[in-house]
Design a protein around this motif. Structure first.
Motif, PDB file in Angstrom:
ATOM      1  N   VAL A  51     -55.366  15.227 -36.705  1.00 40.11           N
ATOM      2  CA  VAL A  51     -53.902  15.298 -36.704  1.00 40.11           C
ATOM      3  C   VAL A  51     -53.489  16.590 -36.013  1.00 40.11           C
ATOM      4  N   PHE A  54     -50.148  15.414 -47.295  1.00 42.07           N
ATOM      5  CA  PHE A  54     -49.777  14.113 -46.754  1.00 42.07           C
ATOM      6  C   PHE A  54     -50.972  13.166 -46.912  1.00 42.07           C
ATOM      7  N   VAL A  71     -50.052   8.805 -41.838  1.00 47.42           N
ATOM      8  CA  VAL A  71     -49.466   9.591 -40.750  1.00 47.42           C
ATOM      9  C   VAL A  71     -49.775   8.911 -39.424  1.00 47.42           C
ATOM     10  N   LEU A  77     -48.202  15.577 -35.936  1.00 44.08           N
ATOM     11  CA  LEU A  77     -47.030  16.075 -36.654  1.00 44.08           C
ATOM     12  C   LEU A  77     -46.267  17.064 -35.772  1.00 44.08           C
ATOM     13  N   ASP A 102     -43.675  12.521 -37.744  1.00 47.28           N
ATOM     14  CA  ASP A 102     -44.741  11.948 -36.932  1.00 47.28           C
ATOM     15  C   ASP A 102     -44.114  10.942 -35.968  1.00 47.28           C
ATOM     16  N   GLU A 121     -41.183  12.756 -42.019  1.00 39.76           N
ATOM     17  CA  GLU A 121     -42.110  12.595 -43.141  1.00 39.76           C
ATOM     18  C   GLU A 121     -41.895  13.629 -44.240  1.00 39.76           C
ATOM     19  N   SER A 149     -45.285   9.149 -46.964  1.00 38.65           N
ATOM     20  CA  SER A 149     -46.610   9.735 -46.728  1.00 38.65           C
ATOM     21  C   SER A 149     -47.160  10.437 -47.968  1.00 38.65           C
TER      22      SER A 149
END
Length: 798
Positions: free
Chosen positions: A203, A269, A274, A278, A308, A313, A324
């Motif tokens: 991520v 999260f 997700v 982010l 996202d 989120e 999330s």
């Protein structure tokens, strides 16, 4: 801020008692609001063992139990379905108070059989909601042991009130640091061992340009996969329950623990939910978020959000989103630690009316330098409690630089605080609080945003040393004795006016400088420039243009309570504008009702304009105003036409006086008669030379001479004009001139002619060098007749 004693001791190695800790906390400025000590509620309950249990002969649902306790065997009757021989229970003996049923246990008989105590359920002890039966304890519970010691419930909860300038005290470690600096123990080290990443973080994190400089300058995160998110361990649940939080799951409980333990809010999260990377950015028009509290919030443009590819989120620094959020099925999480701007976080929370523990801390200021350490410590705890493996850390931005240094001057502690604290102790105190010392410069730690100057360093030293040790000392006296007061000439004048008014029988009032708009307009005020931007009430919207409305309001309140005769005064500023300096000093007196109480000599009469004039003249004389002033008809706006006036020196008005206009009295809800005066203390000139002190009684050696004169003048001539003319005939000899008779009306006109009246005066001549001869007296008398005739057009009455 709430915490338990055992929680505090996880950071503080101390042998101090609870009372010592509580006293030190309040003395350090962390005021203790409440203490919940289980010892007081559960300390008397002990563990027992049922050796026998038989059915009650007269009740099918009752059992007569023989219970082994720390005081020997007792017979206890119990109706619980699980009461049986061979189990260990919690016993309340006679005299013990059971909180769940609000009852003190006594020895009694139940259907003819004696019962010597009670075996308790969880709800009866208020340790759980279970009331299906009595508490059953494991085999390792020892008979006679206190129940709170065995169950680990002997842990007092402390609630302290933290002032907004001490965000570091919103974490248990910060509180422990203060106590360690005071000397109540040693702060345990906080070992931060970085967790090596086992794989690249899947991520990504990006800071949008509009948030990178201020709203969110630093954001750190990592993915932890393979976690098991079940119930948190008992020790963690007990800590959260003790401070009023409901345990949810291990992952969520860990973030809550860090919020209260280290003042480091975190968020997790569900990484499986997700979509993409982010982005920390500002919200745009039309976006909304369903938060973890189940409510949907319409976001305003500019609010800091974490989004996202699917949308928003989380609301940065305030609350996470439901979409999330972690659940029992979560196996992969993204752990976030960030720094959010305090002001923007507070603005967002207030706008959306969201109160959260994270917002409470971010808006007061968390430690920006602890972000990286916080995520490492949280990662280690997640791995220990939930298992799994962690990725590399992703970092966006950098921690704000809060480095600043101030000079430490040990001598200023004496001048500012008045305490003699050795320099070595001062330096040791600051170092214990986390300050870095380099010579005479002290650098505050990153978790202390409230330290902003040299005085704050001294405050920290004095706070830890304890201001209770401050000893009062007498002021130093001069060599020639106690020095006199140092007052400005205007302060001396103000004090003299206040004392004179009190001596005249007036009662002093101190009223607000703010009045309502209607009252202000009655006295020539109410302008926009004098309106209060944020008034404390609807009746205090404008700065007062005069002191009289406040006195009239006080008089109305007194009249409503039965006080009819009043003499009130006030000395203070009135305002003719809204800028600095647009004010003037007044001394105002108000008389209402009668001049004296009822008596047998009929001396009681309504107050009139002459009462106000006489008192005003007495105060003017006291403050050193010139004796010769002009009396004019140019009275105040609040005065009754024809029954008010002013005292002036040329164009400069020293005082206004008169009857209060009936419309003003009606508007202020005051019953008359009412007379008042206002002195403008700054208007009267100060004497050019110091006036010699006069004796209390001054007697002339030479005999005074009184001469009476009666003049026929036009009916419109004022008595004062005649008096001033006579007094000016010979200022060296004439001491006083007084009117003692007036003959006017139809009878006077019948004798002296239409439109005429007679005024009689007495003139006192006071020689200073020698006794006056008849010739000298006659010469002065002739001058008086000449002056009066010239000023009034009148003639000596035959």
């Amino acid at each position: 801020m709430k915490f338990t004693l055992s929680w505090l001791k996880s950071h503080l190695d101390t042998s101090a008692s609870l009372d010592e800790i509580l006293y030190a906390l309040t003395d350090l400025g962390l005021e203790v609001e409440e203490v919940q000590n289980p010892e007081e509620k559960l300390g008397r309950f002990t563990i027992g063992y049922i050796t026998a249990a038989e059915k009650h002969p007269d009740a099918d649902k009752l059992r007569v139990c023989t219970v082994q306790t720390d005081e020997g065997e007792r017979q206890i009757i119990c109706g619980a379905p699980n009461a049986r021989a061979g189990i260990r229970v919690v016993v309340a003996k006679p005299g013990d108070y059971v909180p769940g049923i609000d009852t003190t246990i006594q020895v009694g008989k139940i259907r003819g059989i004696e019962s010597q105590g009670m075996m308790c359920s969880g709800r009866e002890l208020e340790v759980s909601d279970d009331h299906e039966g009595i508490i059953e304890l494991p085999e390792d519970a020892k008979v006679g042991q206190r129940y709170i010691d065995y169950a680990g419930l002997n842990d007092p909860m402390v609630y302290i009130k933290v002032t907004p300038n001490r965000p570091d005290a919103l974490g248990v470690r910060g509180i422990a640091r203060d106590l360690a600096a005071r000397g109540l123990g040693t702060l345990k080290p906080l070992d931060v061992v970085p967790v090596p990443g086992a794989f690249p973080c899947p991520v990504s994190v990006t800071l949008a340009p509009e948030v990178a400089d201020k709203a969110c300058p630093h954001f750190i995160g990592r993915v932890i996969r393979g976690v098991t998110n079940g119930p948190s361990p008992d020790w963690l649940q007990r800590r959260l329950i003790a401070i009023g939080l409901r345990p949810i799951s291990t992952l969520v409980d860990i973030t809550n623990l860090f919020t209260f333990d280290l003042n480091r809010p975190l968020h997790v999260f569900d990484a499986g939910k997700v979509q993409g990377g982010l982005v920390v950015r500002g919200a745009v028009e039309g976006e909304s978020l369903t938060a973890l509290d189940g409510k949907t919030y319409a976001l305003r443009p500019g609010m800091t959000v974490i989004a996202d590819d699917a949308g928003v989120e989380s609301l940065g620094g305030v609350m996470g989103g439901e979409a999330s959020g972690c659940s029992a099925e979560t196996t992969e999480v993204f752990l976030e630690a960030a720094f959010f701007d305090p002001i923007l976080t507070a603005t967002t929370g207030r706008a959306l009316r969201i109160n959260s523990d994270a917002r409470y801390r971010f808006e007061r200021g968390i430690d920006p330098a602890f972000t990286a350490d916080g995520i490492e410590l949280a990662t280690r705890m997640i791995l220990d409690l939930c298992g799994g493996e962690a990725s590399d850390v992703v970092v966006a931005g950098a921690a704000p630089d809060t480095t600043r240094a101030y000079r430490l001057d040990p001598a200023r502690v004496v001048s500012l605080v008045g305490m003699e604290i050795p320099e070595a102790e001062q330096r040791a105190t600051l170092q214990a609080l986390g300050f870095t010392l380099n010579g005479d410069m002290a650098t505050p730690p990153s978790w202390r945003p409230d330290v902003l100057g040299e005085a704050d360093l001294i405050e920290e030293v004095a706070r830890i040393a304890s201001l209770t040790k401050l000893v009062g000392k007498p002021l130093l006296r001069g060599d020639a004795g106690v020095p006199g007061t140092i007052l400005t000439p205007m302060q001396v004048r103000e004090r003299a006016a206040r004392r004179m008014l009190a001596a005249l029988g007036y009662n002093e009032c101190v009223t607000y400088s703010f009045i309502d708009n209607r009252s202000a307009e009655l006295f020539g005020g109410g302008a926009e420039a004098c309106r209060i931007e944020n008034p404390i009430s609807s009746e205090m919207t404008h700065m007062r243009p005069d002191l009289l409305p406040g006195l009239l309001a006080a008089a109305a309140r007194n009249q409503a309570r039965g006080f009819a005769d009043l003499a009130l005064f006030e000395v203070g500023p009135a305002f003719h504008g809204g800028e600095p300096g647009e004010q003037h000093l007044q001394a105002t007196g108000l008389l209402i009702g009668a001049s004296a109480p009822r008596d047998t000599f009929a001396s009681r009469r309504p107050v009139d304009i002459y009462d106000a004039k006489a008192d005003a003249e007495a105060v003017l004389s006291t403050i050193g105003a010139p004796a010769k002033v002009q009396i004019t008809r140019k009275g105040p706006g609040w005065g009754h036409p024809g029954r008010s006036g002013a005292m002036a020196l040329g164009p400069k008005v020293l005082c206004v006086f008169g009857e209060v206009h009936p419309k003003v009295l009606r508007a202020m809800d005051v019953k008359g008669p009412a007379v008042a005066f206002t002195l403008f203390l700054e208007a009267a000139p100060f004497p050019k030379v110091k006036t010699p002190t006069r004796p209390a009684l001054a007697l002339a050696d030479l005999q005074a001479v009184d001469r009476d004169f009666a003049f026929v003048v036009d009916a419109g001539v004022e008595a004062l004009t005649l008096v001033n003319a006579a007094a000016g005939a010979d200022k060296a000899l004439i001491e006083s001139v007084r009117v003692f008779d007036q003959f006017s009306g139809d009878k006077a006109e019948a004798q002296m002619g239409a439109g005429k009246k007679s005024l009689a005066i007495t003139v006192r001549l006071q020689p200073q060098v020698r006794t006056l001869t008849e010739e000298e007296i006659a010469a002065v008398s002739a001058k008086i007749i000449e002056k009066v005739a010239k000023a009034t057009g009148g003639s000596l009455r035959g």
